[in-house]
Design an enzyme around this catalytic site. Structure first.
Site, short mmCIF file in Angstrom:
data_model
loop_
_atom_site.label_atom_id
_atom_site.label_comp_id
_atom_site.label_asym_id
_atom_site.label_seq_id
_atom_site.Cartn_x
_atom_site.Cartn_y
_atom_site.Cartn_z
N PRO A 21 0.73 -1.24 0.09
CA PRO A 21 0.02 0.06 0.09
C PRO A 21 0.79 1.15 0.13
CG PRO A 21 0.14 -1.12 2.18
CD PRO A 21 0.60 -1.95 1.31
N THR A 23 0.34 5.75 -0.13
CA THR A 23 -0.73 6.87 -0.27
C THR A 23 -0.40 7.69 -1.58
OG1 THR A 23 -0.74 6.87 2.25
CG2 THR A 23 -1.14 8.87 0.97
N GLN A 99 -7.01 -1.25 1.74
CA GLN A 99 -6.25 -1.23 3.10
C GLN A 99 -7.14 -0.42 3.86
OE1 GLN A 99 -3.10 1.54 4.01
NE2 GLN A 99 -1.91 -0.47 4.79
N HIS A 176 -5.13 -1.39 8.66
CA HIS A 176 -3.97 -0.76 8.75
C HIS A 176 -3.56 -0.62 10.36
CE1 HIS A 176 -0.49 1.78 8.06
NE2 HIS A 176 -1.09 2.31 7.17
N GLY A 177 -2.83 -1.18 10.76
CA GLY A 177 -2.17 -1.07 11.97
C GLY A 177 -0.85 -0.93 12.28
N ALA A 178 -0.23 0.13 11.36
CA ALA A 178 0.90 0.30 11.23
C ALA A 178 1.18 1.70 10.93
CB ALA A 178 1.70 -0.30 9.98
N TYR A 181 -0.66 5.25 12.42
CA TYR A 181 -2.08 5.50 12.41
C TYR A 181 -2.82 4.96 13.73
CZ TYR A 181 -0.47 7.47 8.00
OH TYR A 181 0.00 8.03 7.08
N ARG A 229 -1.80 -5.04 9.00
CA ARG A 229 -0.31 -4.50 8.65
C ARG A 229 0.25 -3.98 10.10
NH1 ARG A 229 2.83 -0.22 4.76
NH2 ARG A 229 3.98 -1.62 3.74
#
Length: 371
Positions: A21, A23, A99, A176-178, A181, A229
């Protein structure tokens, strides 16, 4: 090993190399994916990537959106727009995962002159400056500590967005756990200073992210892939580490995989080096060690050469993803399989002055592997 076929739940993957992923802030103002995004993602499937993970997609209209021109999966229009992207990628032969992202305290989207409400586990201000490449400017605000109602809203947003992803035709979602964030902030003893059931030691700090994984897994069809993630480092703190080190990693990976994660996607600046002292595991190796037996591990970070990519698999990862190397080489798997020369990534060409998708990144303007 790179080009062995493998499986991820019910999906058959042609090789072990996926798109990470990234941005790109190229959606419409109201969060709809565009035809250009469909072309952009499909070219990676055409180039041999066996699976794709989209840029972070916001999940609710309360606090989750982190960027201007960020795509969402909140409305029916969002679903319709993403279905075009998904169809283009499927036509090119690859599965694609959305994601799902809640920005937490790391909100790039509003200038300092305008009021901005953000939430985080605790009222801790990120120390870094916002990124101009993603439309940000100035300092991050001090977030409000998320109330239990806020946590319910955010959890429900992840669930609703996952259902919308399934409706749009996605093959799965990555939570998204990275990178600092919202969910990643819960794992950090710096950002998470709560004194309720979600703060304290590793078992408490992972509780809310695990609840989100479980709620999403329970809400989607059986064949739908659900992953998460995870990183130690943050956008705003590239040196961040969990204070309990590998002991925290053991708890986090075990709890998240047991909550229903079909895969855990680890990301650090260099996936091949130790994350826990000179002789310790890399983050990917820790995931391999501590996830439950049926959870796939995906490694990411500095794997842009075939040698580095192979090393991640030799260290136990099942799959790997590429980011900037994929931008420079949208046909990286094809090039690597034929031992063709790889193009070096040029940050200015792709992510300056802003990280929007440029015209030269669309397929008709992308050099083929035969050039």
């Amino acid at each position: 090993m790179l080009f062995d076929s493998t499986s991820l739940k019910d999906l058959t993957l042609d090789n072990r190399v996926g798109l990470a992923p990234m941005t790109r802030v190229s959606a419409t103002e109201d969060g709809c994916a565009t035809d250009e995004m469909a072309q952009y993602y499909a070219k990676f499937a055409d180039g041999g990537f066996s699976f794709l993970v989209t840029e972070g997609v916001y999940t609710d209209n309360a606090y989750s959106k982190g960027y201007l021109s960020q795509p969402g999966l909140v409305t029916a229009d969002h679903v319709d727009a993403w279905s075009t992207v998904v169809a283009a990628v499927h036509d090119a032969g690859s599965p694609i995962f959305a994601q799902l992202m809640h920005c937490g305290a790391q909100n790039q989207g509003m200038p300092p002159s305008e009021p901005q409400e953000t939430i985080a586990p605790s009222a801790v201000q990120p120390e870094a400056e916002k990124s101009e490449a993603y439309g940000g400017s100035g300092s991050y605000p001090v977030p409000e500590q998320a109330t239990h109602d806020d946590l319910d809203t955010a959890r429900e947003g992840f669930v609703s967005a996952a259902k919308n992803a399934a409706e749009a035709g996605f093959d799965g979602v990555e939570i998204h756990g990275a990178n600092g964030y919202f969910l990643n902030e819960f794992l950090s003893s710096t950002m998470n200073q709560r004194d309720d059931e979600y703060g304290g030691g590793p078992e408490a700090r992972v509780r809310y992210p695990a609840e989100v994984v479980s709620a999403v897994a329970d809400a989607v069809p059986e064949e739908f892939v659900v992953g998460i993630r995870i990183s130690q480092t943050m956008v705003t703190d590239t040196e961040h580490q969990w204070k309990e080190g590998e002991d925290a990693a053991a708890v986090f990976f075990e709890e998240l995989s047991a909550a229903g994660a079909d895969f855990v996607h680890t990301t650090e600046p260099d996936a091949t080096v130790s994350s826990f002292g000179e002789a310790g595991f890399s983050l990917g190796e820790a995931a391999v060690e501590y996830v439950t037996d049926d959870t796939v591990v995906i490694a990411n970070g500095g794997l842009g050469t075939p040698e580095a990519a192979r090393s991640a698999l030799e260290d136990g990862a099942d799959l790997l993803t590429l980011a900037t190397s994929a931008l420079a080489n949208p046909d990286w798997p094809t090039r690597a399989a034929h031992d063709d020369e790889l193009v070096e990534f040029d940050y200015r060409k792709f992510l300056r002055p802003e990280a929007t998708i440029s015209e030269h990144e669309l397929p008709n303007n992308t050099p083929s592997s035969n050039n």
